[in-house]
Design a protein around this motif. Structure first.
Motif, PDB file in Angstrom:
ATOM      1  N   GLY A 142      39.720-105.767  48.144  1.00  0.00           N
ATOM      2  CA  GLY A 142      39.514-104.883  47.011  1.00  0.00           C
ATOM      3  C   GLY A 142      40.717-104.070  46.610  1.00  0.00           C
TER       4      GLY A 142
ATOM      5  N   HIS B  44      35.565 -96.953  42.710  1.00  0.00           N
ATOM      6  CA  HIS B  44      36.663 -97.560  41.958  1.00  0.00           C
ATOM      7  C   HIS B  44      37.738 -96.486  41.773  1.00  0.00           C
TER       8      HIS B  44
ATOM      9  N   ALA C  68      36.175 -98.572  35.979  1.00  0.00           N
ATOM     10  CA  ALA C  68      37.280 -97.627  36.103  1.00  0.00           C
ATOM     11  C   ALA C  68      36.951 -96.365  35.308  1.00  0.00           C
TER      12      ALA C  68
ATOM     13  N   THR D  48      45.160-100.001  42.863  1.00  0.00           N
ATOM     14  CA  THR D  48      43.755-100.054  42.460  1.00  0.00           C
ATOM     15  C   THR D  48      42.925-100.469  43.662  1.00  0.00           C
TER      16      THR D  48
ATOM     17  N   ARG E  34      42.056 -95.528  41.211  1.00  0.00           N
ATOM     18  CA  ARG E  34      43.366 -95.997  40.766  1.00  0.00           C
ATOM     19  C   ARG E  34      44.386 -94.883  40.938  1.00  0.00           C
TER      20      ARG E  34
ATOM     21  N   SER F  83      28.852-103.575  38.839  1.00  0.00           N
ATOM     22  CA  SER F  83      30.080-103.089  39.446  1.00  0.00           C
ATOM     23  C   SER F  83      30.458-101.729  38.875  1.00  0.00           C
ATOM     24  N   ILE F  84      31.182-100.960  39.666  1.00  0.00           N
ATOM     25  CA  ILE F  84      31.611 -99.620  39.263  1.00  0.00           C
ATOM     26  C   ILE F  84      32.804 -99.754  38.315  1.00  0.00           C
TER      27      ILE F  84
ATOM     28  N   LYS G  57      38.880-101.090  44.793  1.00  0.00           N
ATOM     29  CA  LYS G  57      37.530-101.233  44.270  1.00  0.00           C
ATOM     30  C   LYS G  57      36.589-101.736  45.350  1.00  0.00           C
ATOM     31  N   GLN G  58      35.494-100.999  45.510  1.00  0.00           N
ATOM     32  CA  GLN G  58      34.435-101.382  46.433  1.00  0.00           C
ATOM     33  C   GLN G  58      33.101-101.339  45.685  1.00  0.00           C
TER      34      GLN G  58
END
Length: 344
Positions: free
Chosen positions: A154, A184, A5, A177, A186, A2-3, A179-180
């Motif tokens: 997400g 990522h 932050a 936030t 924010r 996962s990517i 997230k895909q």
């Protein structure tokens, strides 16, 4: 993978260099317990080298029927780590009541301990929605509303309202936030102070990462800061280069999991505003056996630190650590610390 932050691009190296070194406190004790109805308690006490003491008490309720929380064994630390829903820090959960009706929310009452004293926290939860209300002894009222994966897959939205009745001071913050699989992002907004905005984003492809962050003050119509980072992330090793403080402080970090027993990492930092000196820190971790490991690190100033962690028996962990200034071995600049963790 996962990517991460933006702040976690160099997390593997930072954890190796900074975590599990016990000399920072003269003594630390931590007691963890879990009740049959999924309430987890944690009590922590610390004594600093300056003879100051401090402590905290925390409680967490995990409603596993809603899928909000799960715990899995952490092979490296011999402890458990909470995933998905983070507990409110320094809070003690007292009870849970379900309000009757088709739209009922799980309800928790908790005492809240922070730097201002003891307060009251009320937490309403259902799948995708969390409402947290806090009242502390400074008569500050805070309400936080979180909505996750409801507006879009997400996407998590968080709104924080604060109010001080004594001064009539109010605050409103909005955090987003998103997230895909390859992104990522924010965004943090302070709607009444400024208003100000801080945004960061990371994109990734096949382990390669690139990210940036920036702050903006609407009232001043000015950018308050900006940072950038690039990196590469894989299960065995990772590397990152970050430029912070308006691209004036540069850091390069590297982490390598050599095998199941050995980890190594290093970090170099250069502040372009303070001169040409480059700070360097190197660390390594060695797993002695399934229940113990040792760590060591040293920096360019000659300060070395070592630590040892062992699972004495199921639920009892001992940590020992020390730091030495190799340039001043004849002076009282060295530190020693110990940590006990009890878990049931």
């Amino acid at each position: 993978m996962s990517i991460p932050a933006f702040a976690d691009i160099s997390k593997s190296a930072n954890d190796l260099l900074n975590k599990d070194f016990y000399h920072l406190s003269a003594g630390t004790i931590e007691v963890k317990s879990n009740t049959p109805n999924n309430v987890a308690f944690k009590v922590t006490g610390k004594s600093s080298h300056e003879k100051a003491t401090g402590g905290a008490i925390e409680g967490k309720y995990a409603d596993k029927s809603l899928g909000n929380d799960a715990t899995t064994p952490n092979e490296q630390t011999n402890t458990t780590v909470a995933r998905k829903r983070r507990p409110a820090q320094f809070s003690l959960s007292l009870s849970r009541i379900r309000v009757p009706g088709p739209t009922a929310f799980p309800l928790e009452f908790a005492s809240h301990v922070n730097q201002h004293g003891l307060g009251l926290l009320i937490l309403y939860r259902r799948a995708g929605l969390t409402l947290t209300q806090t009242w502390n002894t400074t008569n500050a009222l805070d309400t936080k509303v979180e909505l996750a994966d409801s507006l879009a897959k997400g996407l998590k939205a968080e709104t924080i309202f604060s109010f001080l009745p004594a001064t009539q001071k109010k605050g409103v913050k909005l955090n987003l936030t998103f997230k895909q699989s390859a992104f990522h992002g924010r965004a943090f907004f302070d709607l009444l102070k400024g208003p100000t905005a801080n945004v960061d984003a990371v994109i990734g492809h096949e382990g390669f990462l690139a990210g940036a962050s920036a702050g903006y003050d609407v009232q001043k119509a000015a950018v308050t800061g900006y940072n950038a980072a690039v990196g590469y992330l894989s299960p065995q090793y990772s590397a990152a280069v970050t430029a912070t403080d308006n691209l004036s402080v540069f850091a390069a970090s590297y982490y390598h999991k050599v095998n199941s027993q050995v980890e190594a990492g290093a970090k170099a930092t250069w502040n372009s505003k303070s001169g040409n000196n480059v700070g360097l820190e190197v660390a390594s971790k060695y797993r002695l056996d399934p229940v113990s490991f040792a760590k060591a690190k040293i920096n360019d100033r000659g300060v070395a630190a070592v630590s040892y962690n062992v699972l004495l028996r199921p639920g009892v962990t001992l940590g020992l650590g020390a730091s030495f200034d190799t340039q001043k071995l004849d002076q009282a600049t060295h530190k020693v610390g110990a940590s006990f963790t009890f878990e049931s």
